[in-house]
Design a protein around this motif. Structure first.
Motif, PDB file in Angstrom:
ATOM      1  N   VAL A 475       0.915  -1.228  -0.028  1.00 56.46           N
ATOM      2  CA  VAL A 475      -0.007  -0.098  -0.105  1.00 56.46           C
ATOM      3  C   VAL A 475       0.906   1.277  -0.039  1.00 56.46           C
ATOM      4  N   LEU A 476       1.966   1.184   0.612  1.00 61.74           N
ATOM      5  CA  LEU A 476       2.860   2.288   0.938  1.00 61.74           C
ATOM      6  C   LEU A 476       3.251   2.547  -0.426  1.00 61.74           C
ATOM      7  N   GLU A 477       3.765   1.664  -1.431  1.00 55.66           N
ATOM      8  CA  GLU A 477       4.457   1.769  -2.561  1.00 55.66           C
ATOM      9  C   GLU A 477       3.239   2.303  -3.429  1.00 55.66           C
ATOM     10  N   GLN A 478       2.117   1.869  -3.380  1.00 51.86           N
ATOM     11  CA  GLN A 478       1.239   2.306  -4.070  1.00 51.86           C
ATOM     12  C   GLN A 478       1.015   3.816  -4.091  1.00 51.86           C
ATOM     13  N   ILE A 479       0.945   4.237  -2.755  1.00 46.05           N
ATOM     14  CA  ILE A 479       0.623   5.829  -2.472  1.00 46.05           C
ATOM     15  C   ILE A 479       1.831   6.488  -2.876  1.00 46.05           C
ATOM     16  N   GLN A 480       3.076   6.068  -2.866  1.00 45.84           N
ATOM     17  CA  GLN A 480       4.209   6.926  -3.324  1.00 45.84           C
ATOM     18  C   GLN A 480       4.122   6.978  -4.917  1.00 45.84           C
ATOM     19  N   ARG A 481       3.658   5.646  -5.492  1.00 43.30           N
ATOM     20  CA  ARG A 481       3.686   5.587  -7.201  1.00 43.30           C
ATOM     21  C   ARG A 481       2.677   6.911  -7.600  1.00 43.30           C
ATOM     22  N   LEU A 482       1.400   6.820  -6.842  1.00 44.75           N
ATOM     23  CA  LEU A 482       0.295   7.797  -7.411  1.00 44.75           C
ATOM     24  C   LEU A 482       0.843   9.259  -7.112  1.00 44.75           C
ATOM     25  N   THR A 489      13.618   5.639  -8.714  1.00 36.93           N
ATOM     26  CA  THR A 489      13.751   4.629  -7.810  1.00 36.93           C
ATOM     27  C   THR A 489      12.463   4.735  -6.811  1.00 36.93           C
ATOM     28  N   SER A 490      11.990   3.513  -6.882  1.00 38.30           N
ATOM     29  CA  SER A 490      10.676   3.119  -6.022  1.00 38.30           C
ATOM     30  C   SER A 490      11.111   2.698  -4.699  1.00 38.30           C
ATOM     31  N   LEU A 491       9.630   2.899  -3.973  1.00 39.66           N
ATOM     32  CA  LEU A 491      10.045   2.268  -2.632  1.00 39.66           C
ATOM     33  C   LEU A 491      10.582   0.791  -2.685  1.00 39.66           C
ATOM     34  N   ARG A 492      10.174   0.082  -3.431  1.00 37.73           N
ATOM     35  CA  ARG A 492      10.423  -1.337  -3.345  1.00 37.73           C
ATOM     36  C   ARG A 492      12.091  -1.385  -3.844  1.00 37.73           C
ATOM     37  N   ASP A 493      12.389  -0.445  -4.909  1.00 42.72           N
ATOM     38  CA  ASP A 493      14.118  -0.454  -5.120  1.00 42.72           C
ATOM     39  C   ASP A 493      14.748  -0.027  -3.950  1.00 42.72           C
ATOM     40  N   LYS A 494      14.097   0.849  -3.049  1.00 39.21           N
ATOM     41  CA  LYS A 494      14.972   1.223  -2.066  1.00 39.21           C
ATOM     42  C   LYS A 494      14.970   0.645  -0.760  1.00 39.21           C
TER      43      LYS A 494
END
Length: 596
Positions: A475-482, A489-494
């Motif tokens: 969910v946090l990754e989706q919030i950041q992406r939107l 560099t996404s949340l997952r990458d970092k």
């Protein structure tokens, strides 16, 4: 037991097996003799490597031979034996020693061929061969350009001499003489339990190329005792392992036949071969594609349904209708290594394979289906991911064989799988269906796992803090992406490795960062911002305070990754459904306007 089962298969498949002590070989040249044997012509049947499928292949006499004075095969052998062509590949040119060896080999071939011809004096083909070999004034072909290793067969008119029953019978007698040892022995055969002439060594090895290894491929003996350390009381050969000629020859013929079958054997690159058969004739429609790692969804569904099958009264009485035999072998120098042997009823192996598929299938959101992953793809997913695909030859050697063992026996996955997989995911941040399937399988086959089975799709009722943390991370990754589209560099990458290994401190930091992203979403995409914040608060509310540990072990990291994967697939499915619904509405017929 293994030799007994191979012997039973040989008896059942006698029509498909070659004659005793025969093997398929490519014929390079054909020595064509006239009907009276007065002339011989050499026909070139060689094919370039690209046209290998068009080569002339014949089942011809074969037996393992070694030593300094190599004996000949009957009628079909290399040009050095059949035509007396010396080995001219030496650096110093043709030597007297090489000429003498070629003459010796040709003389031995000639002696053996005449033995056959003399055994059938009334056969016109044998008479022609005798004339060709003994008459001084026959027209023999020129040997220019003939290599000493080229395989040469003999033909009189349209008749292959090696295919005549009299030649096949004599060759079987010759092999028994050679493999019976210097002193002929007889006794009780360990395989069939009957008295008969016993072998000194197994006459036929496993064919070269049938069992790949990292060090190349060669022929290998299934039973070999040729040093004192291997034999009981230091005795070599098969003295303490009595096997009769019939059982030894049939078992090896059956094994080579199975290894050559495209539907009953599977070769693992650099790590051996798996072959299987059933006691009853005919291929099982479910087992054959499954063991070849190519089952369709209908086959998998039948295997999974077989888990709940109740035993029939006949099975309950202990009478199994059919039996399954599976053999996994490797090669160490010139010896076959039996890595695995399984001998179980067919319903039991189907039950075990059904469990394999039920325990590893994973949900794919966009396609809205449960995907079952082939074993080779699972093994490949433990290799390196370059951003587009798995790097060739980066998968661990032997892993596919180990997965096959686990699938057949219903056992735990190899101990190295989960650590290796987690390490790869930490390194390349890629978690797709093959990796998720392997993680799910590892969890479901772990002793004392926290619940009976990790499901294929999202488990809304699972409130385990680690599984919830995986969902929260998605969910946090989706919030950041939107909130910040187009990030390099996404949340997952970092943060994926630290989130999986040390969740408590990572979650604190990521929740703090998410506040800024949510504020931005509320300004620019209010609906999405409210929905994601609601979902995030729901997950956080279900997680007990202080329940998330500082560090996760490997099993818990698998739980976290499954929670993350399941949540993402559920989001994909929701998006796919929304897209389908929007398309349906756009294609709906427009109602006619009421007339004024």
């Amino acid at each position: 037991m293994l030799l007994q089962r191979l012997g039973e298969y040989a008896e059942r498949a006698a029509e498909d097996l070659p004659a005793e002590y025969h093997r398929a070989k490519v014929i390079d040249r054909v020595l064509r003799l006239s009907a009276d044997g007065r002339t011989g012509e050499l026909e070139d049947r060689r094919k370039p490597a690209k046209q290998r499928a068009e080569a002339l292949v014949e089942y011809v006499p074969h037996v393992q031979r070694s030593g300094v004075k190599v004996p000949p095969y009957l009628l079909v052998d290399t040009a050095e034996f059949v035509l007396g062509v010396p080995n001219a590949n030496g650096r110093n040119g043709l030597t007297d020693k090489e000429r003498a060896e070629a003459e010796r080999r040709h003389a031995a071939y000639r002696e053996l061929a005449l033995r056959w011809a003399d055994s059938v004096p009334d056969d016109p083909a044998a008479t022609a061969l005798r004339t060709y070999l003994t008459a001084p004034d026959v027209a023999r072909p020129a040997l220019d350009g003939v290599g000493h290793k080229e395989m040469v067969a003999v033909r009189v008119g349209t008749c292959w001499l090696h295919a005549l029953p009299s030649a096949q019978g004599l060759w079987a007698d010759v092999v028994r003489e050679r493999k019976g040892g210097k002193k002929e022995r007889s006794g009780l055969c360990l395989v069939c339990g009957e008295h008969g002439a016993l072998l000194a060594t197994i006459p036929e090895p496993v064919k070269k190329g049938s069992v790949p290894t990292t060090g190349g491929s060669n022929e290998g003996q299934l039973v070999s005792i040729n040093t004192a350390a291997q034999g009981r009381n230091g005795i070599q050969q098969l003295v303490n392992t009595p096997i009769c000629h019939r059982c030894g020859g049939r078992a090896m013929a059956a094994l080579n036949h199975l290894l050559a079958s495209p539907t009953q054997s599977r070769r693992f690159k650099d790590y051996g071969t798996f072959t299987w058969w059933t006691r009853e004739a005919g291929e099982d429609p479910d087992l054959t594609p499954t063991l070849n790692d190519q089952p369709d969804e209908a086959t998998i569904a039948r295997l999974i349904d077989s888990i709940d099958d109740q035993p029939t009264p006949r099975a309950a009485d202990g009478v199994d209708p059919d039996a399954f035999h599976g053999l996994t072998i490797g090669l160490n120098n010139a010896r076959i290594v039996v890595r695995d042997w399984i001998d179980v009823p067919v319903p039991e192996i189907k039950h075990t394979l059904g469990l394999w598929y039920r325990q590893h299938g994973v949900h794919e959101g966009w396609k809205r289906r449960i995907r079952h992953v082939p074993r080779w793809q699972m093994a490949l997913s433990c290799g390196r991911w370059d951003g587009q695909r798995y790097v060739r030859d980066s998968a661990p050697i032997g892993l596919e064989t180990e997965l096959m063992f686990s699938a057949l026996h219903g056992s735990r996955l190899p101990a190295r799988v989960l650590p290796l997989l987690v390490q790869r995911i930490h390194a390349d941040r890629n978690i797709d269906a093959p990796r998720a399937a392997l993680i799910r399988l590892a969890l479901n086959r772990t002793d004392h796992y926290r619940k009976p089975e990790m499901p294929a799709a999202l488990d809304e009722t699972d409130n385990h803090p680690v599984y919830l943390w995986g969902r929260i991370f998605a969910v946090l990754e989706q919030i950041q992406r939107l909130a910040v589209p187009g990030l390099n560099t996404s949340l997952r990458d970092k943060y994926l490795p630290t989130a999986a290994a040390a969740p408590d401190p990572t979650m604190t930091q990521l929740l703090k960062n998410a506040n800024g992203h949510l504020k931005r979403l509320h300004r620019e995409k209010r609906g999405a911002g409210i929905a994601l914040e609601t979902r995030l608060n729901e997950f956080l509310g279900r997680m007990p305070r202080g329940a998330l540990p500082q560090h996760l072990n490997l099993i818990e990291q698998g739980d976290f990754l499954m929670g993350y994967y399941h949540q993402r697939q559920a989001d994909f499915e929701a998006a796919a459904e929304a897209k389908t619904s929007a398309n349906d509405q756009s294609q709906a017929p427009v109602p006619a306007q009421p007339s004024a």
